[in-house]
Write an enzyme that holds these catalytic residues in place. Sequence first.
Site: not given
Ligand code: PLP
Length: 379
Positions: A46, A195, A170, A98
């Site tokens: 961890r 992504k 983000d 998001y």
């Molecule tokens: C998908 C996404 C998230 C969340 O990420 P997960 O891997 O699904 O937990 C946060 N911000 C954006 C812009 C996203 O597209």
Amino acid sequence: MKTATKIIHAGADPDPSTGAIMTPIFQTSTYVQEAPGKNKGFEYARSQNPTRQALETALAVIENGQFGLAFSSGVAATDAVIKLLSPGDEVIAANDMYGGTYRLFTKVFEKFGIRFTYVDTTDPSNVSNAISAQTKLIWLETPTNPLMNITDIAAITAIAKSKNVLVCVDNTFASPYLQNPLDLGADIVMHSSTKYLGGHSDTIQGALVMNNKELRDQLYFIQKSCGAVPGPMDCFLVLRGIKTLHVRMRQHCENGTVIANWLRTHPKVGKVYWPGFTDNRNYDVASRQMRGFGGMISFELKDNSVEAAMKVLSSTKIFSLAESLGGVESLINHPATMTHASIPREERIKNGLSDSLIRLSVGIEDADDLMADLAQAIG
Ligand SMILES: *Cc1c(COP(=O)(O)O)cnc(C)c1O
């Protein structure tokens, strides 16, 4: 070193015990110690894992940062950032972001006494007006999901620095290939590695990158104390994905440019949202802080009804109807009922996210095939 070389070699030292060019998947929970407290820098998985460590180094390199931390999902990475705060602290966040981030803020953290103010961050003066003595963090997303609004990262970080407020960006939509928020003064970059970083729709993962050692130590403490760490196999997948980030992103940008411009000329298509249109508000900001405009596109039909949108959504053959984005294959999504269903309808409409909005994650297939698919679906 130039980007393509940096991306391929980021964090990739051959395995010292075998010379394996790819970091092995260290599928282990613990490490044998020679004597109590005497170990090779690894105690318990961890806290430390060599595959994760290689990925964390790679994440730092590709975001031009000093330190990377990998999490079991994007929202787990966001969760760790908010856990830096205490009850009574305030966060200023973008009003168009998001849906899962909004849900985490409002449904989980508000009840622990963290306060969130949502503003239109595309105008930096809205952010400076919202800062109070309790403001500790500004949460940005640019381009935003799904309306592709652009926030001036450098302008906001300048405001934040004068008030001693942290800025986290983000950067999921742009990816590190197109935008590097740390270079623009941000304190933390967050990614849903699920992504573009992973790029193959085969893992859920998140990342944080920063330059400040103290901040890194605090976030590492949260990572190991709260335990939202990714497994070694998932770390391997993202490490492998990162190696082709630049080639994939170039193709996403090329296909995105062709399809966004084509949609704009389609007689049945209404407004098209894509960061690369020169007549967008804040296009000058986008072209200053981004190196390309990616493959995320949203659009409305002239027939602005949910029924018309539903028909398109259920008629594509190459674009798969699914949440998520950033993979090699093209996806089509209905934010109002899918990715953004957790945002109350009133709130959505107020921010310009209509019931009929359709979002595309343009993949790296042949652009002609993708256009033909959309053409037959739009009818
Ligand atoms: C998908 C996404 C998230 C969340 O990420 P997960 O891997 O699904 O937990 C946060 N911000 C954006 C812009 C996203 O597209």
